[in-house]
Design a protein around this motif. Sequence first.
Motif, PDB file in Angstrom:
ATOM      1  N   ALA A 163       0.849  -1.188   0.000  1.00 60.61           N
ATOM      2  CA  ALA A 163       0.000   0.000   0.000  1.00 60.61           C
ATOM      3  C   ALA A 163       0.885   1.238   0.000  1.00 60.61           C
ATOM      4  O   ALA A 163       1.834   1.326   0.789  1.00 60.61           O
ATOM      5  N   ASP A 164       0.583   2.182  -0.882  1.00 58.10           N
ATOM      6  CA  ASP A 164       1.363   3.422  -0.958  1.00 58.10           C
ATOM      7  C   ASP A 164       0.441   4.626  -0.925  1.00 58.10           C
ATOM      8  O   ASP A 164      -0.455   4.759  -1.777  1.00 58.10           O
ATOM      9  N   LEU A 165       0.650   5.490   0.063  1.00 59.24           N
ATOM     10  CA  LEU A 165      -0.004   6.784   0.075  1.00 59.24           C
ATOM     11  C   LEU A 165       0.692   7.670  -0.953  1.00 59.24           C
ATOM     12  O   LEU A 165       1.826   7.402  -1.349  1.00 59.24           O
ATOM     13  N   GLN A 166       0.017   8.749  -1.368  1.00 54.76           N
ATOM     14  CA  GLN A 166       0.552   9.582  -2.428  1.00 54.76           C
ATOM     15  C   GLN A 166       0.872  10.979  -1.918  1.00 54.76           C
ATOM     16  O   GLN A 166       0.073  11.583  -1.190  1.00 54.76           O
ATOM     17  N   ALA A 167       2.048  11.497  -2.320  1.00 54.04           N
ATOM     18  CA  ALA A 167       2.451  12.836  -1.889  1.00 54.04           C
ATOM     19  C   ALA A 167       1.580  13.923  -2.501  1.00 54.04           C
ATOM     20  O   ALA A 167       1.335  14.954  -1.880  1.00 54.04           O
ATOM     21  N   ASP A 168       1.091  13.693  -3.731  1.00 55.48           N
ATOM     22  CA  ASP A 168       0.393  14.753  -4.462  1.00 55.48           C
ATOM     23  C   ASP A 168      -1.113  14.526  -4.594  1.00 55.48           C
ATOM     24  O   ASP A 168      -1.772  15.209  -5.364  1.00 55.48           O
ATOM     25  N   SER A 169      -1.654  13.556  -3.882  1.00 51.80           N
ATOM     26  CA  SER A 169      -3.091  13.319  -3.919  1.00 51.80           C
ATOM     27  C   SER A 169      -3.499  12.589  -2.644  1.00 51.80           C
ATOM     28  O   SER A 169      -2.650  12.242  -1.820  1.00 51.80           O
ATOM     29  N   THR A 170      -4.805  12.354  -2.495  1.00 54.33           N
ATOM     30  CA  THR A 170      -5.290  11.621  -1.322  1.00 54.33           C
ATOM     31  C   THR A 170      -5.598  10.164  -1.661  1.00 54.33           C
ATOM     32  O   THR A 170      -6.323   9.490  -0.936  1.00 54.33           O
TER      33      THR A 170
END
Length: 213
Positions: A167-174
Amino acid sequence: MKKLIISLLFPLAALSVQAQEARTLFVNMPDSLCPLLSAVNRADCIDFLDSKMRAVVTNTLGGKSEMTTLTPDYIRVQLTRKSTWQMKVLPLPGDTARVICAVSTVSAPAADSRIHFYTTDWRELPAEAYLSSGPAMNDFLPAVPDSLDTPRLRDALRQADMLFLRADLQADSTSLVWTFETPRYMSQEAADELKPVMRRSLVYKWENGQFRP
């Protein structure tokens, strides 16, 4: 009088927003939630990036950890060669409240992630309230059409008996991006057989206070 009230409230609102920035929350995080990084480590990482330097620190086990990304609402740290930690400050509907999503990932060699949610003072929240369910195996390996069905593919599908997801959260979006890691745990030949029929990744979007596919 109204102007005076607004002028008094504006600095308080600015301080509230600043207090919910990822950097402040990260420094104030309890050591128990990321034992490899002490409070000094966490503060040093931010200072290094602010100074345009590589944010490499000696962690509590004597190894090297590096903060690779820092934005107002996102942080990513490469804890060890095989493990990462991420956090994202996410908005909740209706007011200025925020929730923290933290993702820990270990690769050995297939990556596997664990997701937790916290208040901005780091009290853990029930994950099911913000992520009702994660992807299942059939989201990445749908039914195989007859035209592609072969004995070798059926054997490869039998080897895909454990679900590993990064799972990867995103720096430029939610968004939350799920990557199918099960092939890394299989033989290379079986993994190659799956490529024509498998879905590599799946995106969940943050909507109304919950990650949804």
